[in-house]
Design an enzyme around this catalytic site. Structure first.
Site, PDB file in Angstrom:
ATOM      1  N   CYS A   3      -3.557  -8.199 -22.511  1.00 18.15           N
ATOM      2  CA  CYS A   3      -3.591  -7.522 -21.217  1.00 18.15           C
ATOM      3  C   CYS A   3      -2.586  -8.070 -20.221  1.00 18.15           C
ATOM      4  O   CYS A   3      -2.682  -7.797 -19.033  1.00 18.15           O
ATOM      5  CB  CYS A   3      -4.996  -7.587 -20.626  1.00 18.15           C
ATOM      6  N   HIS A  25       0.828  -1.204   0.000  1.00 12.70           N
ATOM      7  CA  HIS A  25       0.000   0.000   0.000  1.00 12.70           C
ATOM      8  C   HIS A  25       0.865   1.257   0.000  1.00 12.70           C
ATOM      9  O   HIS A  25       0.550   2.240  -0.674  1.00 12.70           O
ATOM     10  CB  HIS A  25      -0.897   0.011   1.228  1.00 12.70           C
TER      11      HIS A  25
END
Length: 612
Positions: A536, A217
């Site tokens: 992708c 994070h």
């Protein structure tokens, strides 16, 4: 809290020192170090079992109230940050806030208090137990690859909220960065996600830490704030002295301590060059992804969690090429129902303002863990090799209610803008046929109920992730309305090499001619059946590889948002004839390194042409 410019050096070493960490957020900076120490938590007696549960529960509830108020103040402070940072950090703060409410974490802590534990000990042991469960779920293989990244991120969330509770229980102060001089480089042993909400990117030149990683994070937040950053720079603090000067390269991970006059001069040139490059890439945002020979490609962005949305908008991507819906299940205690899912999809679709959004239904397997899915008895198998077991469409066809709910939620949200629905891990026409029957049935059911959904239904496509799917692409494309090549799994299955497995990671090479031949087969099948084909996998983020993929027949790419500008620059420099010639040579190459050398040569040719 203690923030200093290193008044008491541990060990001062003269001369230039070069260290290497994990590059997290690009950019070059030069400045003096400001070390931010994190006050240590007091020792916790985890062995005590003679505490008064009522007293400890009261202390816990007070700490929860205080923690909730702190998170609210952090959230209020977000208005001072750039827009990207506001959304990114705001989403994380919401995760923390939910943990402090009626959650598995809180129930576990209170159960431990019932055994006479000290509140600090109950918090520490419960958060560590949940973090350990995320990283190595009992009876299942440890998560690998992207699943391991998500597991570490989830474990970090538990540990972070646990530290906050213990800090409030023990009255230990927090650190802040308000006394750091303007233009300084923030140096710390570790930087936690909530710390990022306290950083003013207009004052901090760069961030360097000894611990951390590029996928946590903290890394995501620093990227959102646009601060050059390098994490996991081992040995960093031991090299700090009084007014230590640093050069930080957030793209390469290089940290130069006490740079020489020559190094500092070169760094200043790089700082200026980086500023010019950012301006140039920024100008590309509104330009089309057009080859120099005139053909227009489509560059889209992948979205893993909603907080990435601002980065996508800023990148200039033409929509979301791969929305990984796993985030719906990773942080849920119960399976999200139709309304809950629709409420998450709809704003993402609306935010794209008419650009398409491709939603992949949940790609789950027994190597991942989710409270919600486990409690529902889904994905709790004991496969010896989960990658070859019950995952993707195989799992969804086994648990059709899960697939039907997700189809219905997507169809409801699809009135907000153009949507495509993507099926993972399809390896046979029978799987696609069964999924399409369910898709049509869900559509009919919603219409009978009077629910507003698109007519006709949004396109239903498949991932090409296995050699079987690539070899059968011409058959699959007769029923699939679009194809999306997932080169990460396709490479793994083709070369029988897991990039997360140390012993064989060196064999994992998406430029291997065997992989490229399968990409060519899938692209050709799409062309013959008049079906759009996108790519992708991580290859789509590589500016060197994209011209080769264009030569193989791919015209649409989806990648991490941060890669879009550089890929667009590579596209605009390349010509179709060169791409096709390169593809022909690559398909005949002996191995991946030969192809890689070819791509490097082509990139050098383009640079020289640009210089000329």
């Amino acid at each position: 809290m203690k923030t200093t410019e290193r008044s008491t050096p541990r060990r001062s070493r003269p001369g230039e020192v070069r260290l290497e960490g994990q590059p997290v957020s690009p950019g070059v900076a030069i400045g003096y170090a400001a070390i931010a120490h994190d006050p240590a938590l007091p020792p916790i007696d985890t062995a005590r079992r003679d505490c008064d549960p009522g007293h400890e529960r009261a202390r816990l509830h007070e700490a929860i109230t205080r923690s909730t108020a702190q998170l609210r103040r952090l959230h209020d402070r977000l208005a001072l940050l750039p827009e990207d940072g506001q959304v990114e950090i705001g989403s994380l703060l919401e995760v923390y806030r939910r943990m402090l409410g009626p959650s598995r974490l809180r129930r576990g802590i209170e159960a431990r208090l019932g055994h006479g534990m000290l509140a600090e000990a109950a918090v520490q042991l419960e958060t560590e137990a949940l973090a350990a469960f995320m990283l190595a779920p009992p009876g299942r293989p440890a998560p690998e690859g992207e699943d391991a990244v998500a597991a570490r991120r989830r474990a970090g969330e538990f540990r972070e909220i646990g530290r906050r509770l213990v800090r409030n229980l023990s009255g230990t102060p927090y650190r802040s960065f308000s006394t750091i001089p303007d233009g300084a480089i923030l140096v710390a042993e570790q930087l936690r996600p909530a710390d990022a909400a306290l950083i003013d990117p207009s004052r901090i030149a760069a961030v360097v830490t000894e611990e951390g990683g590029s996928t946590g994070h903290t890394a995501i937040l620093l990227r959102a704030l646009g601060i050059p950053a390098v994490l996991a720079t081992h040995g960093l603090l031991a090299q700090m002295g009084r007014r230590t000067r640093l050069v930080v390269d957030g793209a390469t991970g290089h940290v130069i301590i006490r740079p020489s006059t020559r190094t500092a001069a070169a760094a200043r040139v790089e700082v200026a060059a980086y500023a010019r490059e950012r301006q140039a890439l920024g100008r590309l945002r509104r330009l089309p992804a057009r080859l120099s020979s005139g053909e227009v490609l489509t560059l889209q962005a992948n979205l893993e969690i909603p907080a990435e949305l601002p980065m996508i908008a800023q990148s200039g991507a033409a929509g979301i090429g791969l929305l990984r819906s796993e985030f719906l299940f990773m942080n849920a205690e119960t399976l999200p129902d139709e309304a809950r899912q629709e409420a998450l999809y709809r704003p993402l679709i609306e935010a794209m303002s008419g650009d398409p959004v491709t939603i992949r239904v949940v790609d789950w397997g027994s190597e991942k863990n989710s409270d919600a899915l486990t409690q529902a008895g889904i994905g709790a198998g004991s496969d010896v090799n989960p990658a070859l077991g019950l995952r993707g469409i195989r799992l969804l066809l086994r648990h059709r209610a899960l697939l039907e709910t997700q189809f219905a939620a997507i169809l409801r949200a699809a009135t907000a803008g153009p949507v495509r629905v993507l099926l993972p891990m399809v390896s046979s026409p029978a799987e696609l046929h069964k999924a399409r029957e369910i898709y049509a049935r869900v559509g009919r059911r919603l219409r009978r109920r009077g629910v507003d959904i698109p007519d006709p239904l949004p396109p239903l496509g498949i991932m090409i992730e296995t050699p079987a799917a690539a070899l059968m692409a011409d058959v699959l494309a007769q029923e699939a309305e679009f194809l999306a090549i997932g080169t990460n799994d396709l490479t793994m299955y083709t070369l029988a090499a897991d990039r997360a497995a140390t012993d064989v990671a060196g064999l994992y090479d998406p430029l291997h001619p065997a992989v490229l031949r399968l990409v060519r087969l899938a692209a050709d099948a799409g062309l013959r059946q008049r079906r759009p084909v996108s790519l992708c996998g991580e290859m789509a983020s590589d500016p060197l590889a994209v011209p080769l993929l264009v030569g193989l027949g791919v015209r649409s790419f989806s990648m991490h948002a941060s890669a879009v500008p550089r890929v667009k620059r590579a596209v605009r420099a390349a010509a179709m004839d060169d791409c096709r010639r390169m593809a022909c040579r690559a398909l005949e190459a002996a191995d991946g390194p030969e192809v890689s050398a070819m791509l490097m040569d082509y990139a050098a040719t383009l640079r020289h042409a640009g210089d000329g």
